[in-house]
Design a protein around this motif. Structure first.
Motif: not given
Lengths: 371, 296
Positions: A317-318, A325-331, A333-337
């Motif tokens: 969740y965003s 500044k969360p560390t995320l993979d590409d998927l 990141k693509s779901f960050l609203t």
């Protein structure tokens, strides 16, 4: 309700035992709490300020509550010295029962944001923004009785295998069963109505995004009825995710977090971010809680940038802190609203209007669902 | 009983000894059930009274909640759907359970053991687990549709339909039908059927006129248990049905948890309870009539 057992208690030993159970058990009055001096700063708590204080944090369980616990609640307990219990799932009837009987054991409650606005001053108390630092909360999301718990979206997911070559572009396509045949999942949560189906129906029926409110529920209902044989109603988030993973539907309107989980598990779905609807959970404090100051100190800690970043990493969740500044993979990141490129494609959801009309809307939605 | 004996002058001398001997024993059962009665009063009757009270007082005193309930066509549709669903579940359970229970009574001990376990094993499994199992079996891409698909049939919409709800509920409630049926049937003298046939009855006639009437108490006990349980079902219709097939317990949930309108929820509960009690009374009367016909 609170007077009734008192008068009956003379009648039977059992009844008085019940009364003792209902009235006892709590701590003796609000404890004196010293949260330190100076302005509040999100994500901090004075060391050992809440030694001996008991709090209960309530949320919806599962990965989400575990994330909240690990990212914010447990570190808060460790730093402040308070003992914080986890309980759940959030149940509005239980909140009402506790407030009505003046025996509030839920101190900090995660709920739907619209519900918390609708219950402001009724079941929930105003927040003390001298304890809670909302300066890093995205503008407009903190209200008199609640702060956001996280942000997500009601999104449009479609079967990438089936429609990948010529994907649906907007809610109009969601309602176009000739061009895009197949079943569509939409929310049908019992006892609830939230931004989603009606907005989509009105958009599909030609209403301009800035003219959505006040919602014409009857018009929306009529539009929804036109594709009713193609609709599948999900009642829980888990069910919506399962509908994507089992491939039972080709399109779905569902929570972004559940869409993310389904895609992560291998469901070949894509999100059409055009006309997505921003929604959120909220955190609030029920009326009559024994230690409101401590409860608000927990909320202030929860809103910290670090805590929010970790919450996002754990739950997808965003965050509700603009510095997070969360560390995320590409998927992920693509779901960050909260990513800037989808800010302009969101529909303007009027949470305030929903809160003001929620009761009537739930009834209308339930009636439509019941056929 | 003791009081009656005391009052009846002629019986007094004859029953004096027995009455005196029975007296302490006659009181003890009352004491023994006292804890259960207190628990029932505190944890069942009192909350029930609070709910019923709220139906007439929350938010304002009067019959407002009931006027609302009977004024909404949606509520009446739900109520009708609840009763028809419960009726279908009861009928299908009965049709499936009757021969099954009969087979249990005529089977050898080993087969009977297997048949009993087949009823009891699912019965001991959590209702939630079994309902989710049905979700997996019934869904469009589920086991049933996959098997049918292998023969070129389907896919059929089973989940999120009233059919799916009925299938699931029948499986969940069948033990409550089989067990009372078996209890009664195992008490019926098996030699009655050959006896009837030796007097010239054809097998079907012997069964219909001799065996069936004797098994009626089991039928009524099973039907009553299944029907009443089915009326209040919540989880199974919620998971296997669509909101369009909602039963009254789900609408009560909407009022109580979603809208926090406890008075309305209370009123719906009172209506359901009242109708259920009326059905039981009706059944009791008709059974007594049937019993009189059989015995007379």
């Amino acid at each position: 309700m609170s007077k009734l057992p008192r008068s009956v208690s003379l009648a039977a030993v059992a009844a008085s035992l019940l009364l003792a159970a209902a009235c006892g058990g709590g701590t003796a009055g609000p404890a004196k709490v010293d949260l330190g001096s100076g302005p509040a700063k999100a994500g901090t708590i004075k060391k050992d300020a809440l030694k001996g204080v008991n709090l209960t944090f309530v949320s919806y369980g599962g990965v989400y509550q575990k994330g909240q616990q690990d990212a914010a609640v447990d570190p808060f307990a460790k730093e402040s010295g308070a003992q914080v219990l986890q309980d759940g799932p959030t149940d509005y009837a239980k909140v009402k029962a506790q407030v009505d009987s003046s025996n509030v054991t839920w101190d900090v409650v995660d709920s739907d944001a619209i519900w918390s606005q609708a219950q402001c001053g009724k079941l929930l108390q105003p927040l003390d923004y001298s304890i809670i630092d909302k300066s890093k909360v995205p503008a407009g999301l903190a209200t008199q009785c609640s702060v956001p718990a996280m942000q997500y979206g009601m999104v449009f997911a479609y079967n990438a295998k089936k429609f990948g070559a010529n994907p649906p572009k907007d809610w109009k396509d969601f309602f176009d069963t000739a061009k895009f045949p197949g079943k569509r999942a939409v929310p049908g949560v019992p006892g609830d109505a939230a931004p989603g189906p009606w907005e989509a129906a009105l958009i599909a029926d030609g209403v301009a995004p800035d003219k959505l409110y006040p919602l014409d529920a009857d018009r929306a209902g009529k539009k929804l009825t036109t594709i009713r044989p193609n609709l599948v109603f999900w009642k829980t988030g888990a069910e919506s995710q399962q509908l994507l993973e089992s491939g039972e539907v080709d399109m779905a309107m569902l929570w972004s977090g559940r869409a993310y989980a389904a895609v992560k598990n291998g469901a070949s779905f894509q999100i059409q971010w055009n006309q997505w609807m921003p929604i959120m959970d909220a955190i609030s404090v029920p009326k009559g809680t024994k230690n409101p100051k401590a409860a608000m100190a927990l909320i202030n800690y929860y809103l910290g940038a670090q805590q929010q970043a970790k919450l996002t990493e754990l739950t997808s969740y965003s965050p509700v802190n603009t510095d997070a500044k969360p560390t995320l993979d590409d998927l992920g990141k693509s779901f960050l609203t909260t990513r800037p490129d989808i800010a302009s494609t969101a529909l303007p959801i009027d949470a305030k209007w929903w809160a003001d009309n929620q009761s009537a809307l739930i009834e209308k939605w339930s009636a439509w669902l019941g056929g | 009983m003791v009081l009656l004996d005391e009052l009846s002058g002629t019986a007094r001398s004859a029953t004096k000894g027995r009455a005196a001997a029975r007296e302490p024993g006659g009181r003890r059962p009352a004491l023994l059930i006292l804890p259960a009665l207190i628990a029932l009063a505190v944890f069942f009757l009192y909350p029930l009274a609070v709910v019923a009270w709220s139906a007439f007082t929350d938010p304002a005193p009067g019959l407002g909640n009931f006027t609302w309930f009977f004024g909404e066509p949606g509520n009446l549709r739900t109520l009708t759907r609840t009763f028809t669903t419960a009726l279908w579940v009861t009928l299908i359970s009965l049709v499936l359970s009757y021969p099954y229970a009969y087979a249990m009574t005529v089977a050898g001990p080993r087969v009977r053991g297997v048949l009993t376990m087949l009823v009891l094993l699912p019965f001991w499994t959590s209702l939630m687990v079994r309902t989710f199992a049905w979700v997996i079996l019934l869904q469009d891409t589920g086991v049933i549709n996959q098997i049918l698909g292998a023969f070129g049939l389907g896919p059929f919409s089973l989940i999120r339909t009233q059919t799916g709800v009925i299938i699931g509920m029948v499986q969940l409630l069948m033990p409550f039908m089989v067990l009372p049926l078996y209890a009664v049937m195992s008490g019926i003298d098996q030699r009655l059927l050959p006896a009837a046939r030796s007097l010239g009855a054809r097998p079907a006639t012997a069964f219909a006129t001799v065996y069936m009437p004797l098994s009626l108490p089991g039928v009524s006990a099973g039907c009553l248990t299944v029907f009443i349980s089915a009326l209040g079902f919540y989880i199974t219709p919620a998971l296997l049905g669509s909101p369009t097939d909602a039963m009254i317990s789900q609408q009560i949930f909407t009022q109580v948890n979603g809208l926090l309108k406890w008075g309305r929820g209370g009123a719906m509960g009172v209506v359901l309870l009242g109708l259920t009690l009326a059905m039981i009374a009706l059944l009791a009367v008709s059974l007594r009539r049937a019993g009189r016909r059989v015995n007379g």
